[in-house]
Scaffold this motif. Structure first.
Motif, PDB file in Angstrom:
ATOM      1  N   ALA A  16      26.769  57.188  12.264  1.00  0.00           N
ATOM      2  CA  ALA A  16      26.822  58.635  12.471  1.00  0.00           C
ATOM      3  C   ALA A  16      28.249  59.137  12.629  1.00  0.00           C
ATOM      4  O   ALA A  16      28.656  60.115  11.988  1.00  0.00           O
ATOM      5  CB  ALA A  16      25.986  59.011  13.694  1.00  0.00           C
ATOM      6  N   ILE A  17      29.026  58.482  13.480  1.00  0.00           N
ATOM      7  CA  ILE A  17      30.405  58.946  13.690  1.00  0.00           C
ATOM      8  C   ILE A  17      31.231  58.716  12.434  1.00  0.00           C
ATOM      9  O   ILE A  17      32.070  59.548  12.062  1.00  0.00           O
ATOM     10  CB  ILE A  17      31.028  58.259  14.912  1.00  0.00           C
ATOM     11  N   ALA A  18      30.992  57.602  11.754  1.00  0.00           N
ATOM     12  CA  ALA A  18      31.648  57.401  10.459  1.00  0.00           C
ATOM     13  C   ALA A  18      31.294  58.526   9.504  1.00  0.00           C
ATOM     14  O   ALA A  18      32.129  58.989   8.707  1.00  0.00           O
ATOM     15  CB  ALA A  18      31.243  56.051   9.868  1.00  0.00           C
ATOM     16  N   GLY A  19      30.053  59.010   9.582  1.00  0.00           N
ATOM     17  CA  GLY A  19      29.621  60.109   8.741  1.00  0.00           C
ATOM     18  C   GLY A  19      30.397  61.382   8.978  1.00  0.00           C
ATOM     19  O   GLY A  19      30.526  62.218   8.067  1.00  0.00           O
ATOM     20  N   GLY A  20      30.919  61.560  10.189  1.00  0.00           N
ATOM     21  CA  GLY A  20      31.764  62.708  10.460  1.00  0.00           C
ATOM     22  C   GLY A  20      33.091  62.623   9.741  1.00  0.00           C
ATOM     23  O   GLY A  20      33.566  63.583   9.122  1.00  0.00           O
ATOM     24  N   VAL A  74      41.851  63.898   6.436  1.00  0.00           N
ATOM     25  CA  VAL A  74      40.932  64.735   7.197  1.00  0.00           C
ATOM     26  C   VAL A  74      41.657  65.974   7.690  1.00  0.00           C
ATOM     27  O   VAL A  74      42.890  66.040   7.697  1.00  0.00           O
ATOM     28  CB  VAL A  74      40.313  63.976   8.392  1.00  0.00           C
ATOM     29  N   SER A  75      40.880  66.946   8.105  1.00  0.00           N
ATOM     30  CA  SER A  75      41.417  68.207   8.600  1.00  0.00           C
ATOM     31  C   SER A  75      41.865  68.065  10.053  1.00  0.00           C
ATOM     32  O   SER A  75      41.765  66.998  10.665  1.00  0.00           O
ATOM     33  CB  SER A  75      40.336  69.291   8.518  1.00  0.00           C
ATOM     34  N   HIS A  76      42.343  69.166  10.603  1.00  0.00           N
ATOM     35  CA  HIS A  76      42.703  69.217  12.019  1.00  0.00           C
ATOM     36  C   HIS A  76      41.485  68.944  12.911  1.00  0.00           C
ATOM     37  O   HIS A  76      41.641  68.498  14.047  1.00  0.00           O
ATOM     38  CB  HIS A  76      43.307  70.578  12.362  1.00  0.00           C
ATOM     39  N   TYR A  77      40.276  69.216  12.411  1.00  0.00           N
ATOM     40  CA  TYR A  77      39.076  68.885  13.176  1.00  0.00           C
ATOM     41  C   TYR A  77      38.967  67.373  13.376  1.00  0.00           C
ATOM     42  O   TYR A  77      38.700  66.900  14.491  1.00  0.00           O
ATOM     43  CB  TYR A  77      37.827  69.383  12.450  1.00  0.00           C
ATOM     44  N   GLY A  78      39.150  66.631  12.308  1.00  0.00           N
ATOM     45  CA  GLY A  78      39.108  65.177  12.417  1.00  0.00           C
ATOM     46  C   GLY A  78      40.232  64.651  13.294  1.00  0.00           C
ATOM     47  O   GLY A  78      40.032  63.720  14.081  1.00  0.00           O
ATOM     48  N   ALA A  79      41.411  65.267  13.164  1.00  0.00           N
ATOM     49  CA  ALA A  79      42.538  64.829  13.986  1.00  0.00           C
ATOM     50  C   ALA A  79      42.229  65.011  15.467  1.00  0.00           C
ATOM     51  O   ALA A  79      42.520  64.131  16.288  1.00  0.00           O
ATOM     52  CB  ALA A  79      43.791  65.612  13.603  1.00  0.00           C
ATOM     53  N   ALA A  80      41.634  66.150  15.836  1.00  0.00           N
ATOM     54  CA  ALA A  80      41.296  66.406  17.237  1.00  0.00           C
ATOM     55  C   ALA A  80      40.209  65.450  17.724  1.00  0.00           C
ATOM     56  O   ALA A  80      40.236  64.991  18.886  1.00  0.00           O
ATOM     57  CB  ALA A  80      40.844  67.850  17.411  1.00  0.00           C
ATOM     58  N   THR A  81      39.263  65.124  16.855  1.00  0.00           N
ATOM     59  CA  THR A  81      38.231  64.154  17.224  1.00  0.00           C
ATOM     60  C   THR A  81      38.857  62.784  17.474  1.00  0.00           C
ATOM     61  O   THR A  81      38.469  62.074  18.411  1.00  0.00           O
ATOM     62  CB  THR A  81      37.172  64.059  16.111  1.00  0.00           C
ATOM     63  N   GLY A  82      39.845  62.428  16.651  1.00  0.00           N
ATOM     64  CA  GLY A  82      40.549  61.164  16.861  1.00  0.00           C
ATOM     65  C   GLY A  82      41.267  61.107  18.192  1.00  0.00           C
ATOM     66  O   GLY A  82      41.322  60.047  18.835  1.00  0.00           O
ATOM     67  N   CYS A 344      34.793  72.017   6.648  1.00  0.00           N
ATOM     68  CA  CYS A 344      35.256  70.863   7.427  1.00  0.00           C
ATOM     69  C   CYS A 344      34.766  70.926   8.866  1.00  0.00           C
ATOM     70  O   CYS A 344      34.396  69.907   9.458  1.00  0.00           O
ATOM     71  CB  CYS A 344      36.783  70.788   7.404  1.00  0.00           C
ATOM     72  N   GLY A 345      34.753  72.128   9.453  1.00  0.00           N
ATOM     73  CA  GLY A 345      34.261  72.256  10.819  1.00  0.00           C
ATOM     74  C   GLY A 345      32.782  71.934  10.919  1.00  0.00           C
ATOM     75  O   GLY A 345      32.345  71.197  11.811  1.00  0.00           O
ATOM     76  N   ARG A 346      32.000  72.482   9.999  1.00  0.00           N
ATOM     77  CA  ARG A 346      30.558  72.197  10.005  1.00  0.00           C
ATOM     78  C   ARG A 346      30.277  70.738   9.698  1.00  0.00           C
ATOM     79  O   ARG A 346      29.267  70.174  10.147  1.00  0.00           O
ATOM     80  CB  ARG A 346      29.850  73.088   8.969  1.00  0.00           C
ATOM     81  N   ALA A 347      31.164  70.105   8.933  1.00  0.00           N
ATOM     82  CA  ALA A 347      30.952  68.709   8.523  1.00  0.00           C
ATOM     83  C   ALA A 347      30.820  67.770   9.704  1.00  0.00           C
ATOM     84  O   ALA A 347      30.143  66.737   9.606  1.00  0.00           O
ATOM     85  CB  ALA A 347      32.108  68.255   7.625  1.00  0.00           C
ATOM     86  N   TRP A 348      31.456  68.112  10.832  1.00  0.00           N
ATOM     87  CA  TRP A 348      31.454  67.202  11.974  1.00  0.00           C
ATOM     88  C   TRP A 348      30.142  67.207  12.758  1.00  0.00           C
ATOM     89  O   TRP A 348      29.939  66.369  13.637  1.00  0.00           O
ATOM     90  CB  TRP A 348      32.645  67.488  12.885  1.00  0.00           C
ATOM     91  N   ILE A 349      29.239  68.127  12.432  1.00  0.00           N
ATOM     92  CA  ILE A 349      27.870  68.040  12.950  1.00  0.00           C
ATOM     93  C   ILE A 349      26.922  67.580  11.848  1.00  0.00           C
ATOM     94  O   ILE A 349      26.072  66.712  12.060  1.00  0.00           O
ATOM     95  CB  ILE A 349      27.407  69.393  13.529  1.00  0.00           C
ATOM     96  N   ILE A 350      27.080  68.129  10.647  1.00  0.00           N
ATOM     97  CA  ILE A 350      26.190  67.761   9.538  1.00  0.00           C
ATOM     98  C   ILE A 350      26.327  66.287   9.188  1.00  0.00           C
ATOM     99  O   ILE A 350      25.319  65.576   9.039  1.00  0.00           O
ATOM    100  CB  ILE A 350      26.496  68.638   8.308  1.00  0.00           C
ATOM    101  N   GLY A 351      27.550  65.795   9.047  1.00  0.00           N
ATOM    102  CA  GLY A 351      27.760  64.401   8.666  1.00  0.00           C
ATOM    103  C   GLY A 351      27.171  63.420   9.665  1.00  0.00           C
ATOM    104  O   GLY A 351      26.378  62.531   9.283  1.00  0.00           O
ATOM    105  N   PRO A 352      27.517  63.523  10.951  1.00  0.00           N
ATOM    106  CA  PRO A 352      26.924  62.606  11.930  1.00  0.00           C
ATOM    107  C   PRO A 352      25.408  62.719  12.040  1.00  0.00           C
ATOM    108  O   PRO A 352      24.719  61.711  12.206  1.00  0.00           O
ATOM    109  CB  PRO A 352      27.617  63.016  13.237  1.00  0.00           C
TER     110      PRO A 352
END
Length: 407
Positions: A16-20, A74-82, A344-352
């Protein structure tokens, strides 16, 4: 790790997290292009993993924010998640606000690692963290009982700040004295330095975020939910994490909705059941019900109905529409990109969410070829495995998280 996640669910949560990460990287090329016909013209039926180019935005409504980024970035969303993943790995899977704030400031602030777009919540959060610290410094200097020259004040502040960013409470006094002793041997000046450090520490607050209700409030949630999956305090921890970057009640409410969705999926619930449970936390039930109605997947249509921008009251219904209708991970990610706007923002819920259901490979899971296209995939996916399996950073011991300040 603090979650109650059983061993048999860990592979699904890792996927799931990889999916994000995959969904974010797949969406970057057309991120913030709001014109669905132009997206179809540029990307066709396979719009994923396009290298960001300004040319794509010509003749369509959008904002090109990712100049210089490459395929798989990845976008700034992925960077912040990291950043949050790094903090969780250092703090034994627990959310530590002070550590998270420091890492966020270090990563996105001047001289930090991030090179790319800075969104409004990030920019204001950085300003707030600096202002909070400066207010503590002013209070400390105005209340010290030791007479100090302007030079001594400047030096003492420079001496103590590295410690207040890593340590708190009783942890401060001894190392602060040792640091000041390198320059000033006088005990009264050392005590003044300790007073400055302790006063700054007391003035630091957890709610450092912008008054903002956009997607950065929820995009970082997957690793946090993984760490607190099934825990009684998940909603409390979710709110605490959100208010670091988004100090806004509506943002918190939508984050609770997203966290409940992921928590139920991570524990093995069906998509329909998880969407039902998440809807009870949402500040707008009707928009989510409307998004789930109908019998077919229509990403662009969902964008027309609910909105394509970064605001959560637009993004969450689009997310619910796609999750409620997509039959596979690939179908969901493509629908999200084709919708346009803040994909990209929506991707972090849809992907996981989709990866938690369908896993990796096969007709419905994350395509193996997509996993391989994520930049720095080895490090990102290794960190996910470490977090979910409770394998902490070297030097971090479960009973003594010395690299992580106390709450």
């Amino acid at each position: 790790m603090t979650s109650n996640l059983p061993n048999e669910r860990k592979p699904a949560v890792i996927a799931a997290i990889a999916g994000g990460w995959v969904a974010d990287a797949a969406s970057l090329g057309l991120h913030w292009l709001y014109d669905s016909p132009r997206i179809l013209e540029v990307g066709g039926q396979s719009p994923e993993f396009l290298t960001p180019k300004a040319d794509y935005f010509e003749g369509g409504l959008g904002y090109f924010a990712h100049d210089g980024k490459q395929t798989g970035d990845v976008s700034h969303y992925g960077a912040a998640t990291g950043v949050l993943i790094d903090s969780l790995l250092t703090c034994i899977g627990a959310l530590n606000i002070r550590d998270y704030q420091r890492r966020f400031r270090t990563f996105f602030g001047p001289g930090g690692q991030w090179q790319g777009y800075i969104d409004n919540p990030t920019r204001i959060t950085l300003d707030n963290l600096n202002n909070i610290e400066q207010n503590g410094i002013k209070e400390a200097l105005s209340t010290t009982r030791t007479t100090l020259t302007d030079t001594q004040k400047r030096i003492l502040v420079q001496k103590v700040l590295p410690y207040t960013r890593y340590l708190t409470g009783d942890q401060l006094a001894a190392p602060v004295r040792r640091g000041i002793d390198l320059t000033y041997k006088e005990s009264d000046i050392q005590e003044a330095g300790v007073h400055i450090a302790e006063t700054i520490d007391q003035h630091l607050i957890a709610e450092s975020g912008a008054n903002d209700m956009q997607l950065p409030a929820v995009s970082k949630l997957p690793p946090l939910v993984a760490s607190y999956c099934g825990a009684d305090d998940l909603m409390r921890v979710t709110e605490a994490a959100v208010r670091v970057t988004n100090h806004n009640d509506e943002a918190v409410a939508w984050a609770r909705c997203a966290a409940r969705l992921l928590d139920n999926l991570f524990q093995g619930d069906s998509m329909s059941s998880a969407l039902d449970a998440a809807s009870t936390e949402a500040p707008d039930h009707q928009s989510l019900a409307l998004a789930r109605s109908g019998s077919s997947l229509d990403g662009p249509g969902a964008g027309e109905t609910h909105g394509r921008t970064c605001y959560l009251h637009e993004a969450m219904p689009v997310i619910f529409h796609i999750l409620g209708h997509a039959r596979s991970y690939t179908e969901a990610i493509r629908a999200n990109i084709q919708c346009g706007g803040d994909s990209c923002g929506r991707a972090w819920i849809i992907g996981p969410a989709m990866a938690a259901i369908h896993g990796v490979g096969g007709e419905r899971g994350i395509p193996l070829s997509w996993l391989a296209r994520v930049a720095d995939a080895h490090t990102r996916f290794a960190d996910i495995e470490s977090l979910v399996n409770g394998k902490w950073r070297p030097g971090v011991q479960e009973n003594q998280p010395s690299a992580c300040p106390a709450q």
